[in-house]
Design a protein around this motif. Structure first.
Motif, mmCIF file in Angstrom:
data_model
loop_
_atom_site.group_PDB
_atom_site.id
_atom_site.type_symbol
_atom_site.label_atom_id
_atom_site.label_comp_id
_atom_site.label_asym_id
_atom_site.label_seq_id
_atom_site.Cartn_x
_atom_site.Cartn_y
_atom_site.Cartn_z
ATOM 1 N N ASN A 97 15.500 -4.965 6.468
ATOM 2 C CA ASN A 97 15.451 -6.072 5.508
ATOM 3 C C ASN A 97 14.981 -5.579 4.139
ATOM 4 O O ASN A 97 15.520 -5.998 3.096
ATOM 5 N N GLU A 98 13.986 -4.698 4.126
ATOM 6 C CA GLU A 98 13.508 -4.165 2.857
ATOM 7 C C GLU A 98 14.544 -3.236 2.224
ATOM 8 O O GLU A 98 14.652 -3.168 0.984
ATOM 9 N N LYS A 99 15.312 -2.555 3.053
ATOM 10 C CA LYS A 99 16.377 -1.699 2.538
ATOM 11 C C LYS A 99 17.433 -2.537 1.823
ATOM 12 O O LYS A 99 17.959 -2.136 0.771
ATOM 13 N N SER A 100 17.691 -3.707 2.379
ATOM 14 C CA SER A 100 18.680 -4.603 1.755
ATOM 15 C C SER A 100 18.164 -5.147 0.425
ATOM 16 O O SER A 100 18.916 -5.283 -0.547
ATOM 17 N N SER A 101 16.851 -5.453 0.371
ATOM 18 C CA SER A 101 16.274 -6.006 -0.864
ATOM 19 C C SER A 101 15.982 -4.922 -1.896
ATOM 20 O O SER A 101 15.866 -5.214 -3.092
ATOM 21 N N GLY A 102 15.807 -3.680 -1.430
ATOM 22 C CA GLY A 102 15.509 -2.589 -2.347
ATOM 23 C C GLY A 102 14.039 -2.491 -2.721
ATOM 24 O O GLY A 102 13.680 -1.724 -3.625
ATOM 25 N N ILE A 103 13.172 -3.250 -2.043
ATOM 26 C CA ILE A 103 11.732 -3.227 -2.320
ATOM 27 C C ILE A 103 11.001 -2.956 -1.012
ATOM 28 O O ILE A 103 11.181 -3.691 -0.031
ATOM 29 N N TYR A 104 10.138 -1.931 -1.000
ATOM 30 C CA TYR A 104 9.470 -1.512 0.231
ATOM 31 C C TYR A 104 7.962 -1.793 0.155
ATOM 32 O O TYR A 104 7.335 -1.628 -0.901
ATOM 33 N N SER A 105 7.424 -2.213 1.295
ATOM 34 C CA SER A 105 5.983 -2.463 1.423
ATOM 35 C C SER A 105 5.303 -1.173 1.872
ATOM 36 O O SER A 105 5.412 -0.772 3.035
ATOM 37 N N ILE A 106 4.632 -0.529 0.954
ATOM 38 C CA ILE A 106 3.978 0.755 1.209
ATOM 39 C C ILE A 106 2.484 0.601 0.938
ATOM 40 O O ILE A 106 2.081 0.000 -0.067
ATOM 41 N N ASN A 107 1.688 1.125 1.835
ATOM 42 C CA ASN A 107 0.240 1.053 1.704
ATOM 43 C C ASN A 107 -0.302 2.445 1.357
ATOM 44 O O ASN A 107 -0.014 3.417 2.053
ATOM 45 N N VAL A 108 -1.075 2.521 0.281
ATOM 46 C CA VAL A 108 -1.709 3.772 -0.130
ATOM 47 C C VAL A 108 -3.218 3.584 -0.080
ATOM 48 O O VAL A 108 -3.745 2.608 -0.627
ATOM 49 N N LYS A 109 -3.899 4.516 0.585
ATOM 50 C CA LYS A 109 -5.348 4.447 0.709
ATOM 51 C C LYS A 109 -5.971 5.713 0.126
ATOM 52 O O LYS A 109 -5.464 6.810 0.330
ATOM 53 N N LEU A 110 -7.071 5.508 -0.582
ATOM 54 C CA LEU A 110 -7.839 6.629 -1.117
ATOM 55 C C LEU A 110 -9.150 6.722 -0.349
ATOM 56 O O LEU A 110 -9.894 5.743 -0.251
ATOM 57 N N TYR A 111 -9.430 7.903 0.167
ATOM 58 C CA TYR A 111 -10.685 8.168 0.868
ATOM 59 C C TYR A 111 -11.529 9.069 -0.037
ATOM 60 O O TYR A 111 -11.132 10.190 -0.360
ATOM 61 N N LEU A 112 -12.686 8.553 -0.446
ATOM 62 C CA LEU A 112 -13.479 9.208 -1.474
ATOM 63 C C LEU A 112 -14.813 9.704 -0.939
ATOM 64 O O LEU A 112 -15.360 9.155 0.026
ATOM 65 N N ARG A 113 -15.331 10.730 -1.614
ATOM 66 C CA ARG A 113 -16.734 11.129 -1.505
ATOM 67 C C ARG A 113 -17.285 11.135 -2.919
ATOM 68 O O ARG A 113 -16.856 11.942 -3.752
ATOM 69 N N ILE A 114 -18.217 10.243 -3.189
ATOM 70 C CA ILE A 114 -18.702 10.085 -4.557
ATOM 71 C C ILE A 114 -20.224 10.145 -4.595
ATOM 72 O O ILE A 114 -20.903 9.912 -3.595
ATOM 73 N N ARG A 115 -20.747 10.480 -5.798
ATOM 74 C CA ARG A 115 -22.177 10.430 -6.087
ATOM 75 C C ARG A 115 -22.363 9.730 -7.426
ATOM 76 O O ARG A 115 -21.521 9.856 -8.326
ATOM 77 N N PHE A 116 -23.456 9.011 -7.537
ATOM 78 C CA PHE A 116 -23.761 8.327 -8.791
ATOM 79 C C PHE A 116 -24.798 9.132 -9.567
ATOM 80 O O PHE A 116 -25.685 9.763 -8.991
#
Length: 227
Positions: free
Chosen positions: A167-186
């Motif tokens: 269905n997304e191929k027909s519409s040309g718009i894909y539902s993609i999930n991107v996640k960022l996994y961080l290690r941070i210090r303040f």
């Protein structure tokens, strides 16, 4: 003489003789009362120390918040380019490029991004991951980072997920999930905090483009920040 003998063998009518005194029983058990008193004093001392520690920590956090006024860092996907997204023989072929902005709105807090790992998901299946360059972000600053996912990977889709893909191929718009996994210090002045590991979740609707052109324009997307 016989009269004196009979008087000695007869009943005694003199004053009554009191019974012998019995020693009083001592019910005191040595050490028992003292132990209870010591336990009670120790419990009271521990309770006072805990209450004092909680109050001091609460005051310290309140003072920190009043002085620093920390605000949540904001992540946005500004642009996404998808030039390939094909699924054949349980293999996903993809070419996705992203530009993200990270806004640090804090006046006094700087942020060390010691590790940034970006992962791409389709239908909850990870198809690729890339590690980005660490950097330091000053206060009241906006930084731009880029991530590119390119290649092919085994992705198993069930009947319902395959139907969604078509269905997304027909519409040309894909539902993609991107996640960022961080290690941070303040950083606050010369003080540097310990490491935190937040996760950034970006739910994207990405149009497929051909020769750099797409019938639909990608919409700027705000990501969710989760500690």
């Amino acid at each position: 003489m016989a009269d004196k003998q009979s008087q000695l063998n007869g009943a005694y009518y003199g004053p009554s003789i009191p019974p012998p005194n019995r020693p009083k029983q001592n019910n005191y058990r040595p050490g028992r009362g003292g132990d209870c008193c010591c336990c009670g004093c120790l419990f009271s001392l521990v309770l006072k120390l805990v209450v004092t520690a909680v109050v001091l920590i609460g005051l310290a956090l309140l003072v920190f918040w009043v002085i620093v006024r920390p605000n949540k860092v904001k992540f946005h996907v500004e642009d996404a380019s998808l030039t390939q997204f094909n699924y054949t023989n349980n293999n996903l072929h993809y070419n996705l490029a992203l530009n993200l902005t990270i806004r640090n709105p804090n006046k006094r807090l700087g942020i060390y991004y010691d590790r940034i790992e970006a992962r791409g998901f389709y239908e909850d299946s990870r198809f690729n991951s890339v590690t980005l360059t660490p950097f330091y972000q000053g206060h009241k600053n906006t930084s731009v980072i880029s991530a590119e996912f390119k290649g092919q990977n085994l992705v198993l889709l069930d009947g319902g997920e395959l139907s969604d893909f078509n269905n997304e191929k027909s519409s040309g718009i894909y539902s993609i999930n991107v996640k960022l996994y961080l290690r941070i210090r303040f950083k606050l002045g010369k003080f540097k905090s310990g490491r935190f590991k937040p996760k950034i979740d970006c739910d994207l609707k990405v149009p497929l483009s051909s020769d750099g052109k797409s019938a639909v324009t990608f919409q700027r997307t705000k990501c969710d920040f989760d500690y």
